[in-house]
Motif scaffolding. Sequence first.
Motif, PDB file in Angstrom:
ATOM      1  N   ARG A 178      -6.138  -5.393  -0.357  1.00  0.00           N
ATOM      2  CA  ARG A 178      -4.730  -5.750  -0.472  1.00  0.00           C
ATOM      3  C   ARG A 178      -4.404  -6.026  -1.927  1.00  0.00           C
ATOM      4  O   ARG A 178      -5.292  -6.234  -2.759  1.00  0.00           O
ATOM      5  CB  ARG A 178      -4.394  -6.974   0.392  1.00  0.00           C
ATOM      6  CG  ARG A 178      -5.162  -8.238   0.027  1.00  0.00           C
ATOM      7  CD  ARG A 178      -4.938  -9.314   1.092  1.00  0.00           C
ATOM      8  NE  ARG A 178      -5.624 -10.556   0.810  1.00  0.00           N
ATOM      9  CZ  ARG A 178      -5.082 -11.593   0.161  1.00  0.00           C
ATOM     10  NH1 ARG A 178      -3.829 -11.519  -0.275  1.00  0.00           N
ATOM     11  NH2 ARG A 178      -5.756 -12.697  -0.044  1.00  0.00           N
ATOM     12  N   ILE A 179      -3.124  -6.029  -2.237  1.00  0.00           N
ATOM     13  CA  ILE A 179      -2.690  -6.371  -3.589  1.00  0.00           C
ATOM     14  C   ILE A 179      -2.654  -7.892  -3.730  1.00  0.00           C
ATOM     15  O   ILE A 179      -2.659  -8.622  -2.732  1.00  0.00           O
ATOM     16  CB  ILE A 179      -1.316  -5.758  -3.911  1.00  0.00           C
ATOM     17  CG1 ILE A 179      -0.217  -6.386  -3.038  1.00  0.00           C
ATOM     18  CG2 ILE A 179      -1.342  -4.246  -3.709  1.00  0.00           C
ATOM     19  CD1 ILE A 179       1.196  -5.971  -3.429  1.00  0.00           C
ATOM     20  N   LEU A 180      -2.633  -8.376  -4.952  1.00  0.00           N
ATOM     21  CA  LEU A 180      -2.510  -9.809  -5.240  1.00  0.00           C
ATOM     22  C   LEU A 180      -3.441 -10.634  -4.357  1.00  0.00           C
ATOM     23  O   LEU A 180      -3.012 -11.457  -3.545  1.00  0.00           O
ATOM     24  CB  LEU A 180      -1.062 -10.274  -5.053  1.00  0.00           C
ATOM     25  CG  LEU A 180       0.004  -9.569  -5.888  1.00  0.00           C
ATOM     26  CD1 LEU A 180       1.363 -10.212  -5.654  1.00  0.00           C
ATOM     27  CD2 LEU A 180      -0.325  -9.579  -7.366  1.00  0.00           C
ATOM     28  N   SER A 181      -4.741 -10.417  -4.532  1.00  0.00           N
ATOM     29  CA  SER A 181      -5.726 -11.016  -3.631  1.00  0.00           C
ATOM     30  C   SER A 181      -5.780 -12.542  -3.717  1.00  0.00           C
ATOM     31  O   SER A 181      -6.356 -13.181  -2.831  1.00  0.00           O
ATOM     32  CB  SER A 181      -7.112 -10.441  -3.929  1.00  0.00           C
ATOM     33  OG  SER A 181      -7.492 -10.713  -5.275  1.00  0.00           O
ATOM     34  N   LYS A 182      -5.194 -13.144  -4.756  1.00  0.00           N
ATOM     35  CA  LYS A 182      -5.190 -14.595  -4.855  1.00  0.00           C
ATOM     36  C   LYS A 182      -4.025 -15.233  -4.103  1.00  0.00           C
ATOM     37  O   LYS A 182      -3.930 -16.463  -4.029  1.00  0.00           O
ATOM     38  CB  LYS A 182      -5.166 -15.027  -6.322  1.00  0.00           C
ATOM     39  CG  LYS A 182      -6.452 -14.667  -7.060  1.00  0.00           C
ATOM     40  CD  LYS A 182      -6.457 -15.180  -8.487  1.00  0.00           C
ATOM     41  CE  LYS A 182      -7.768 -14.823  -9.179  1.00  0.00           C
ATOM     42  NZ  LYS A 182      -7.817 -15.325 -10.582  1.00  0.00           N
ATOM     43  N   GLU A 183      -3.151 -14.395  -3.556  1.00  0.00           N
ATOM     44  CA  GLU A 183      -2.041 -14.900  -2.748  1.00  0.00           C
ATOM     45  C   GLU A 183      -2.430 -14.892  -1.273  1.00  0.00           C
ATOM     46  O   GLU A 183      -3.362 -14.182  -0.870  1.00  0.00           O
ATOM     47  CB  GLU A 183      -0.798 -14.029  -2.951  1.00  0.00           C
ATOM     48  CG  GLU A 183      -0.371 -13.847  -4.391  1.00  0.00           C
ATOM     49  CD  GLU A 183       0.140 -15.125  -5.043  1.00  0.00           C
ATOM     50  OE1 GLU A 183       0.294 -16.140  -4.342  1.00  0.00           O
ATOM     51  OE2 GLU A 183       0.384 -15.094  -6.261  1.00  0.00           O
ATOM     52  N   PRO A 184      -1.730 -15.645  -0.432  1.00  0.00           N
ATOM     53  CA  PRO A 184      -1.987 -15.559   1.006  1.00  0.00           C
ATOM     54  C   PRO A 184      -1.777 -14.129   1.497  1.00  0.00           C
ATOM     55  O   PRO A 184      -0.876 -13.430   1.021  1.00  0.00           O
ATOM     56  CB  PRO A 184      -0.936 -16.508   1.606  1.00  0.00           C
ATOM     57  CG  PRO A 184      -0.576 -17.433   0.502  1.00  0.00           C
ATOM     58  CD  PRO A 184      -0.684 -16.635  -0.761  1.00  0.00           C
ATOM     59  N   PRO A 185      -2.601 -13.655   2.446  1.00  0.00           N
ATOM     60  CA  PRO A 185      -2.482 -12.270   2.920  1.00  0.00           C
ATOM     61  C   PRO A 185      -1.080 -11.906   3.385  1.00  0.00           C
ATOM     62  O   PRO A 185      -0.613 -10.789   3.143  1.00  0.00           O
ATOM     63  CB  PRO A 185      -3.492 -12.216   4.074  1.00  0.00           C
ATOM     64  CG  PRO A 185      -4.516 -13.251   3.717  1.00  0.00           C
ATOM     65  CD  PRO A 185      -3.754 -14.356   3.052  1.00  0.00           C
ATOM     66  N   SER A 186      -0.384 -12.825   4.051  1.00  0.00           N
ATOM     67  CA  SER A 186       0.962 -12.514   4.550  1.00  0.00           C
ATOM     68  C   SER A 186       1.930 -12.268   3.399  1.00  0.00           C
ATOM     69  O   SER A 186       2.820 -11.410   3.487  1.00  0.00           O
ATOM     70  CB  SER A 186       1.465 -13.654   5.436  1.00  0.00           C
ATOM     71  OG  SER A 186       1.305 -14.908   4.786  1.00  0.00           O
ATOM     72  N   ALA A 187       1.769 -13.007   2.293  1.00  0.00           N
ATOM     73  CA  ALA A 187       2.633 -12.807   1.137  1.00  0.00           C
ATOM     74  C   ALA A 187       2.333 -11.473   0.458  1.00  0.00           C
ATOM     75  O   ALA A 187       3.247 -10.732   0.076  1.00  0.00           O
ATOM     76  CB  ALA A 187       2.452 -13.960   0.146  1.00  0.00           C
TER      77      ALA A 187
ATOM     78  N   THR B  57       3.664 -19.267  -6.109  1.00  0.00           N
ATOM     79  CA  THR B  57       2.661 -20.043  -5.388  1.00  0.00           C
ATOM     80  C   THR B  57       2.398 -21.347  -6.132  1.00  0.00           C
ATOM     81  O   THR B  57       2.424 -21.386  -7.365  1.00  0.00           O
ATOM     82  CB  THR B  57       1.355 -19.237  -5.257  1.00  0.00           C
ATOM     83  OG1 THR B  57       1.585 -18.109  -4.411  1.00  0.00           O
ATOM     84  CG2 THR B  57       0.235 -20.070  -4.647  1.00  0.00           C
ATOM     85  N   PHE B  58       2.136 -22.414  -5.386  1.00  0.00           N
ATOM     86  CA  PHE B  58       1.864 -23.708  -6.013  1.00  0.00           C
ATOM     87  C   PHE B  58       0.919 -24.520  -5.154  1.00  0.00           C
ATOM     88  O   PHE B  58       0.737 -24.260  -3.959  1.00  0.00           O
ATOM     89  CB  PHE B  58       3.168 -24.494  -6.225  1.00  0.00           C
ATOM     90  CG  PHE B  58       3.778 -25.008  -4.940  1.00  0.00           C
ATOM     91  CD1 PHE B  58       3.557 -26.304  -4.516  1.00  0.00           C
ATOM     92  CD2 PHE B  58       4.563 -24.172  -4.145  1.00  0.00           C
ATOM     93  CE1 PHE B  58       4.104 -26.769  -3.336  1.00  0.00           C
ATOM     94  CE2 PHE B  58       5.120 -24.638  -2.967  1.00  0.00           C
ATOM     95  CZ  PHE B  58       4.889 -25.944  -2.556  1.00  0.00           C
TER      96      PHE B  58
END
Length: 482
Positions: A205-214, A360-361
């Motif tokens: 997935r893209i942006l792997s440091k974000e939650p998967p749903s995001a 994200t925070f």
Amino acid sequence: MKAEYDLIVIGAGSAGLSVSIAMRRFGLSVLLIDRNDNRIGGDCLNDGCVPSKALLHISRQVHQARLATAYGLNLSGEVDLARVMQYVRERQDVIRAHENAQYLRDVEMLDVEIGTASFVGPKTIRINGNETSAKNIVLCTGSQPQPLKASGVEQVNVLTHKTIFSLNDLPRHLLIVGAGPNGIEMAQAFRRLGSDVTVVGHENRILSKEPPSASALLQERLAGEGINFLLSAEVKSFTDAHTAHIESADGQRHTVVFDQVLATLGRTFDYDDMNLAAAGIELDDKGRLRLNNHLQTTNQHVFAAGDAAAGAPAGERYFSHAAELHASLLVANFITPVFDKSLSYDHFSWVTFTDPEVATFGLSAKELTERAVAFETIEHRFEKDDRAVVEDNQYACMWLLVEPAGLNPLNRKVLGGTMVAPNAGELIQELILANQQGLSISAFLGKTYPYPTASKVNKAIWVEALGSNIPGVLKTAVKWLY
């Protein structure tokens, strides 16, 4: 340049400027060093935040213009990338007017040396043939782009965030290797300007440091704009300067013909010229400065900030505002050592400036679980928000991690969260403040928002969550009181 200073700062990027200017304003003697006057401002001004956001600004205007054709306007012509990049450079020049050696000497009263510094002792450096020392030294030396490794890559002019803004011709097909924030921002910018774009990502997935749903929501929006994604894949080889062979984890093979390739694969470090051994400064197994959570190296008089602080136990944060956090920590510890503070990212936040933005925070679900902190996840979609309806942003969504309800559901605190929405980085600021200051959700419920401000979603999420889960005992009490 004097024989001895209170502080020497090596590197004049975001971290170096913040530390040196703050300490000089407190009355200390400070020497600031950078290799090149044109590089003062660091990655943020020269290759990162400033040029990328200027490019995104133009690409958003182009995109909105194209969307306006649905209402009867006619649009013709193609984007002139040379003029776009000229705008980017003009914006940089506005900021560079107060981020250059002469300005820092004249206005901030800093001693500034341009050249390569190397250690000759624990507290002594050599610069331009002269030696000088200081009570403390701060390394703000930044990082370098991770190189793209693949068979035949030597045939290809591989762009990085340091070189992509030198383009003057819009690529017909841009291949981006890396699906993190930098790669994804550039993917949308160039797609909106008119390039075909393919993104290759190593993870699923893209942006792997974000939650998967995001990540999934943003990827859906970007795919809808025509960006092609090859995920769980890697570039295996280049057969010539414009042909890449890509293999997916499931064994599928893809051939991509491109005009330009951009590598956004992370960061690496280069301390070869600094003679760190002379100062007793050690690197870890990843080539990063070995630090404690006070940002102190293995030499008690040498510290690090910005990208150079990636080796701190608290973890890596490659952001300009992380450099600001590091600088604030160091300055506070320098001037009030009795209250020595440690680095923490518990309330840290970041934004990926795509459209929609991803903000994200706080702590993630994984971090909360690892710390055995109880939490609940609340999801709020913007589909019923009037401002989102009129601006066609009903797809937007936020996910907040909050304390369990307990006896008083209004007393819960926000532990972390992510928002995917236009201007999410601005909308989420109230939530970041609540997280940092320990405000309960009652603070949002007690606020009256001007209608129809977009930030009202920060109250709507609680109204929705509480309205559908009012405890029976509370309903009974309300009925009795009424």
